[in-house]
Design a protein around this motif. Structure first.
Motif, PDB file in Angstrom:
ATOM      1  N   LEU A 216       0.849  -1.184   0.000  1.00  0.00           N
ATOM      2  CA  LEU A 216       0.000   0.000   0.000  1.00  0.00           C
ATOM      3  C   LEU A 216       0.885   1.233   0.000  1.00  0.00           C
ATOM      4  CD1 LEU A 216      -1.766  -2.351   1.085  1.00  0.00           C
ATOM      5  CD2 LEU A 216      -2.978  -0.664   2.438  1.00  0.00           C
ATOM      6  N   ILE A 217       0.649   2.133  -0.955  1.00  0.00           N
ATOM      7  CA  ILE A 217       1.382   3.389  -1.034  1.00  0.00           C
ATOM      8  C   ILE A 217       0.397   4.511  -1.331  1.00  0.00           C
ATOM      9  CG2 ILE A 217       3.563   2.319  -1.728  1.00  0.00           C
ATOM     10  CD1 ILE A 217       3.011   3.242  -4.596  1.00  0.00           C
ATOM     11  N   GLU A 218       0.876   5.742  -1.172  1.00  0.00           N
ATOM     12  CA  GLU A 218      -0.011   6.881  -1.384  1.00  0.00           C
ATOM     13  C   GLU A 218      -0.231   7.175  -2.863  1.00  0.00           C
ATOM     14  OE1 GLU A 218      -0.780  11.212   0.636  1.00  0.00           O
ATOM     15  OE2 GLU A 218       1.114  10.214   0.984  1.00  0.00           O
ATOM     16  N   GLY A 219       0.767   7.012  -3.704  1.00  0.00           N
ATOM     17  CA  GLY A 219       0.636   7.316  -5.123  1.00  0.00           C
ATOM     18  C   GLY A 219       0.396   6.067  -5.954  1.00  0.00           C
ATOM     19  N   ASN A 220       0.389   6.250  -7.261  1.00  0.00           N
ATOM     20  CA  ASN A 220       0.120   5.143  -8.173  1.00  0.00           C
ATOM     21  C   ASN A 220       1.372   4.764  -8.960  1.00  0.00           C
ATOM     22  OD1 ASN A 220      -1.502   3.197  -9.324  1.00  0.00           O
ATOM     23  ND2 ASN A 220      -2.222   4.535 -10.960  1.00  0.00           N
ATOM     24  N   ASP A 221       2.530   4.804  -8.310  1.00  0.00           N
ATOM     25  CA  ASP A 221       3.816   4.555  -8.955  1.00  0.00           C
ATOM     26  C   ASP A 221       4.203   3.084  -8.780  1.00  0.00           C
ATOM     27  OD1 ASP A 221       6.498   4.393  -9.711  1.00  0.00           O
ATOM     28  OD2 ASP A 221       7.040   6.283  -8.749  1.00  0.00           O
ATOM     29  N   GLN A 222       4.047   2.311  -9.847  1.00  0.00           N
ATOM     30  CA  GLN A 222       4.329   0.874  -9.767  1.00  0.00           C
ATOM     31  C   GLN A 222       5.800   0.607  -9.476  1.00  0.00           C
ATOM     32  OE1 GLN A 222       2.608  -1.478 -12.838  1.00  0.00           O
ATOM     33  NE2 GLN A 222       3.631  -3.338 -12.180  1.00  0.00           N
TER      34      GLN A 222
ATOM     35  N   LEU B 228       7.788   2.406  -7.654  1.00  0.00           N
ATOM     36  CA  LEU B 228       7.964   2.637  -6.221  1.00  0.00           C
ATOM     37  C   LEU B 228       7.392   1.468  -5.419  1.00  0.00           C
ATOM     38  CD1 LEU B 228       8.840   4.521  -3.932  1.00  0.00           C
ATOM     39  CD2 LEU B 228       6.580   5.586  -4.085  1.00  0.00           C
ATOM     40  N   ALA B 229       6.233   0.976  -5.793  1.00  0.00           N
ATOM     41  CA  ALA B 229       5.629  -0.163  -5.087  1.00  0.00           C
ATOM     42  C   ALA B 229       6.534  -1.389  -5.177  1.00  0.00           C
ATOM     43  CB  ALA B 229       4.258  -0.471  -5.662  1.00  0.00           C
ATOM     44  N   THR B 230       7.111  -1.621  -6.347  1.00  0.00           N
ATOM     45  CA  THR B 230       8.030  -2.755  -6.521  1.00  0.00           C
ATOM     46  C   THR B 230       9.271  -2.581  -5.657  1.00  0.00           C
ATOM     47  OG1 THR B 230       7.208  -3.152  -8.750  1.00  0.00           O
ATOM     48  CG2 THR B 230       9.373  -4.060  -8.212  1.00  0.00           C
ATOM     49  N   ARG B 231       9.800  -1.364  -5.591  1.00  0.00           N
ATOM     50  CA  ARG B 231      10.978  -1.108  -4.757  1.00  0.00           C
ATOM     51  C   ARG B 231      10.654  -1.373  -3.287  1.00  0.00           C
ATOM     52  NH1 ARG B 231      12.805   4.367  -5.751  1.00  0.00           N
ATOM     53  NH2 ARG B 231      11.687   5.041  -3.908  1.00  0.00           N
ATOM     54  N   HIS B 232       9.489  -0.936  -2.834  1.00  0.00           N
ATOM     55  CA  HIS B 232       9.102  -1.194  -1.441  1.00  0.00           C
ATOM     56  C   HIS B 232       8.899  -2.689  -1.194  1.00  0.00           C
ATOM     57  CE1 HIS B 232       9.060   2.918  -0.329  1.00  0.00           C
ATOM     58  NE2 HIS B 232       7.969   3.252  -0.998  1.00  0.00           N
ATOM     59  N   ALA B 233       8.367  -3.399  -2.172  1.00  0.00           N
ATOM     60  CA  ALA B 233       8.219  -4.857  -2.030  1.00  0.00           C
ATOM     61  C   ALA B 233       9.587  -5.500  -1.846  1.00  0.00           C
ATOM     62  CB  ALA B 233       7.514  -5.440  -3.252  1.00  0.00           C
ATOM     63  N   ARG B 234      10.563  -5.072  -2.646  1.00  0.00           N
ATOM     64  CA  ARG B 234      11.923  -5.624  -2.515  1.00  0.00           C
ATOM     65  C   ARG B 234      12.544  -5.283  -1.175  1.00  0.00           C
ATOM     66  NH1 ARG B 234      13.246  -4.045  -8.600  1.00  0.00           N
ATOM     67  NH2 ARG B 234      12.696  -6.035  -9.555  1.00  0.00           N
ATOM     68  N   GLU B 235      12.329  -4.049  -0.702  1.00  0.00           N
ATOM     69  CA  GLU B 235      12.843  -3.650   0.620  1.00  0.00           C
ATOM     70  C   GLU B 235      12.239  -4.541   1.705  1.00  0.00           C
ATOM     71  OE1 GLU B 235      11.781   0.440   1.194  1.00  0.00           O
ATOM     72  OE2 GLU B 235      13.044   1.126  -0.464  1.00  0.00           O
ATOM     73  N   TRP B 236      10.939  -4.752   1.628  1.00  0.00           N
ATOM     74  CA  TRP B 236      10.265  -5.566   2.638  1.00  0.00           C
ATOM     75  C   TRP B 236      10.761  -7.009   2.594  1.00  0.00           C
ATOM     76  CZ3 TRP B 236       6.527  -9.556   2.592  1.00  0.00           C
ATOM     77  CH2 TRP B 236       5.927  -9.807   3.828  1.00  0.00           C
TER      78      TRP B 236
END
Length: 84
Positions: A23-29, A31-39
């Protein structure tokens, strides 16, 4: 706060399967992928351990206050669904 939900599926080289929402505030795929990798990395799953993955926009929804607070602090919130 309205958040975007990215449905994420990961297969690991050792045969594992992980399914979670980012879940993120914007619609940047990207960025979402980067956060998935971080997690994943925070759980000991490195990119080298992933055989395939998918992180795609699913829907928008109003954020629960706890989710909004986490997003404000770290930029994302993860909802573990399968194998996490």
């Amino acid at each position: 706060m309205n958040v975007k939900v990215f449905d994420t599926h990961v297969r690991t080289l050792d045969g594992g399967y992980l399914h979670f929402d980012v879940l993120i505030e914007g619609n940047d795929q990207t960025l979402a992928t980067r956060h998935a990798r971080e997690w994943l990395a925070s759980r000991g799953v490195a990119d080298a351990d992933v055989s395939q993955s998918r992180c795609q926009f699913c829907h928008s929804e109003p954020a629960h206050p706890d989710v909004a607070a986490a997003i404000a602090q770290q930029g994302y919130f993860i909802i573990p669904l399968q194998g996490c």
